[in-house]
Scaffold this motif. Structure first.
Motif, mmCIF file in Angstrom:
data_model
loop_
_atom_site.group_PDB
_atom_site.id
_atom_site.type_symbol
_atom_site.label_atom_id
_atom_site.label_comp_id
_atom_site.label_asym_id
_atom_site.label_seq_id
_atom_site.Cartn_x
_atom_site.Cartn_y
_atom_site.Cartn_z
ATOM 1 N N ASP A 97 -3.570 -11.660 11.753
ATOM 2 C CA ASP A 97 -2.818 -12.887 12.033
ATOM 3 C C ASP A 97 -2.841 -13.898 10.893
ATOM 4 O OD1 ASP A 97 -2.008 -11.918 14.520
ATOM 5 O OD2 ASP A 97 -3.869 -12.609 15.465
ATOM 6 N N SER A 98 -2.662 -13.412 9.675
ATOM 7 C CA SER A 98 -2.622 -14.284 8.505
ATOM 8 C C SER A 98 -1.199 -14.817 8.325
ATOM 9 C CB SER A 98 -3.048 -13.477 7.276
ATOM 10 O OG SER A 98 -2.961 -14.259 6.118
ATOM 11 N N PHE A 99 -1.061 -16.111 8.109
ATOM 12 C CA PHE A 99 0.258 -16.723 7.977
ATOM 13 C C PHE A 99 0.876 -16.412 6.621
ATOM 14 C CE2 PHE A 99 3.105 -20.157 6.709
ATOM 15 C CZ PHE A 99 4.003 -20.129 7.760
ATOM 16 N N GLY A 100 2.185 -16.180 6.606
ATOM 17 C CA GLY A 100 2.906 -15.934 5.362
ATOM 18 C C GLY A 100 4.372 -16.288 5.503
ATOM 19 N N ARG A 137 6.950 -14.799 6.475
ATOM 20 C CA ARG A 137 7.684 -14.378 7.674
ATOM 21 C C ARG A 137 6.871 -14.587 8.944
ATOM 22 N NH1 ARG A 137 9.610 -8.545 6.462
ATOM 23 N NH2 ARG A 137 8.396 -8.572 4.565
ATOM 24 N N GLY A 138 5.971 -15.578 8.915
ATOM 25 C CA GLY A 138 5.163 -15.859 10.102
ATOM 26 C C GLY A 138 3.798 -15.212 9.999
ATOM 27 N N LYS A 139 3.268 -14.808 11.152
ATOM 28 C CA LYS A 139 1.926 -14.214 11.166
ATOM 29 C C LYS A 139 1.992 -12.706 10.972
ATOM 30 C CE LYS A 139 -0.836 -17.579 13.637
ATOM 31 N NZ LYS A 139 -1.688 -17.820 14.795
ATOM 32 N N ALA A 140 1.174 -12.205 10.044
ATOM 33 C CA ALA A 140 1.092 -10.760 9.804
ATOM 34 C C ALA A 140 -0.062 -10.210 10.630
ATOM 35 C CB ALA A 140 0.846 -10.486 8.324
ATOM 36 N N VAL A 178 -5.758 -10.097 -8.248
ATOM 37 C CA VAL A 178 -5.956 -9.828 -6.832
ATOM 38 C C VAL A 178 -4.611 -9.674 -6.133
ATOM 39 C CG1 VAL A 178 -6.944 -10.711 -4.654
ATOM 40 C CG2 VAL A 178 -8.142 -11.073 -6.839
ATOM 41 N N VAL A 179 -4.496 -8.593 -5.361
ATOM 42 C CA VAL A 179 -3.272 -8.297 -4.620
ATOM 43 C C VAL A 179 -3.615 -8.263 -3.138
ATOM 44 C CG1 VAL A 179 -1.429 -6.591 -4.263
ATOM 45 C CG2 VAL A 179 -2.417 -6.894 -6.556
ATOM 46 N N GLU A 180 -2.804 -8.973 -2.358
ATOM 47 C CA GLU A 180 -2.919 -8.888 -0.897
ATOM 48 C C GLU A 180 -1.797 -7.979 -0.413
ATOM 49 O OE1 GLU A 180 -2.274 -11.603 3.139
ATOM 50 O OE2 GLU A 180 -2.387 -12.611 1.187
ATOM 51 N N ALA A 181 -2.114 -7.076 0.496
ATOM 52 C CA ALA A 181 -1.105 -6.245 1.138
ATOM 53 C C ALA A 181 -1.071 -6.635 2.605
ATOM 54 C CB ALA A 181 -1.442 -4.769 0.971
ATOM 55 N N ARG A 182 0.126 -6.706 3.182
ATOM 56 C CA ARG A 182 0.267 -7.066 4.598
ATOM 57 C C ARG A 182 1.478 -6.373 5.172
ATOM 58 N NH1 ARG A 182 1.402 -12.957 5.832
ATOM 59 N NH2 ARG A 182 -0.607 -13.172 4.837
ATOM 60 N N HIS A 183 1.559 -6.381 6.494
ATOM 61 C CA HIS A 183 2.800 -5.948 7.141
ATOM 62 C C HIS A 183 3.074 -6.892 8.275
ATOM 63 C CE1 HIS A 183 1.530 -4.166 10.993
ATOM 64 N NE2 HIS A 183 0.440 -3.796 10.351
ATOM 65 N N TYR A 184 4.349 -7.015 8.607
ATOM 66 C CA TYR A 184 4.793 -7.807 9.736
ATOM 67 C C TYR A 184 5.289 -6.845 10.808
ATOM 68 C CZ TYR A 184 4.737 -11.906 6.642
ATOM 69 O OH TYR A 184 4.357 -12.914 5.801
ATOM 70 N N ASP A 185 5.318 -7.298 12.056
ATOM 71 C CA ASP A 185 5.851 -6.445 13.135
ATOM 72 C C ASP A 185 7.344 -6.254 12.937
ATOM 73 O OD1 ASP A 185 3.498 -5.996 14.468
ATOM 74 O OD2 ASP A 185 3.675 -7.855 15.641
#
Length: 139
Positions: free
Chosen positions: A111-114, A116-119, A132-139
């Motif tokens: 639930d990290s904010f970005g 497109r909202g919360k990932a 440093v690279v952050e990887a995330r996905h959204y629903d």
């Protein structure tokens, strides 16, 4: 909400060895190297890797800094991290590839904010130059 027409064109990362950095991003993220042969031949100052149709990462060697007088002292200027949003399956595949290459990474956060909202899931890793690279996905 205001809609902007600006798009992210490129991010410049400072690296020790641009060819090695391009190899890292190709192996782990599957990013296509650009201008690598030209860089190796000494025809261009740095190579890049393609993130998507409209965004690339430039891999600038630290030795380029003195030739950038408009930005004195900019080599190694701290950027906290860049964040890449991936589809869920690609997110899982990236974690597996990083583990395969013994690249240290954080545990999965939620639930990290970005943009497109919360990932629902996110994690961080470093490239060989400490970017440093952050990887995330959204629903």
């Amino acid at each position: 909400m205001t809609h902007h027409t600006a798009r992210l064109d490129h991010v410049v990362l400072w690296v020790a060895d641009p060819a090695a950095a391009a190899g890292f991003y190709e192996r782990t993220l599957g990013l296509e190297p650009l201008r690598l042969a030209e860089f190796t031949a000494g025809e261009v100052a740095f190579p890049s890797v393609r993130l998507n149709e409209e965004t690339i990462l430039d891999l600038a060697p630290h030795t380029l800094a003195p030739r950038m007088p408009a930005l004195p002292g900019s080599a190694g200027h701290p950027v906290n991290h860049i964040c890449l949003a991936l589809p869920s399956e690609a997110f899982d595949a990236l974690r597996a590839r990083l583990a395969e290459h013994a690249v240290p990474m954080t545990d999965i956060g939620h639930d990290s904010f970005g943009a497109r909202g919360k990932a629902p899931r996110t994690f961080y890793f470093s490239d060989p130059d400490g970017n440093v690279v952050e990887a995330r996905h959204y629903d």
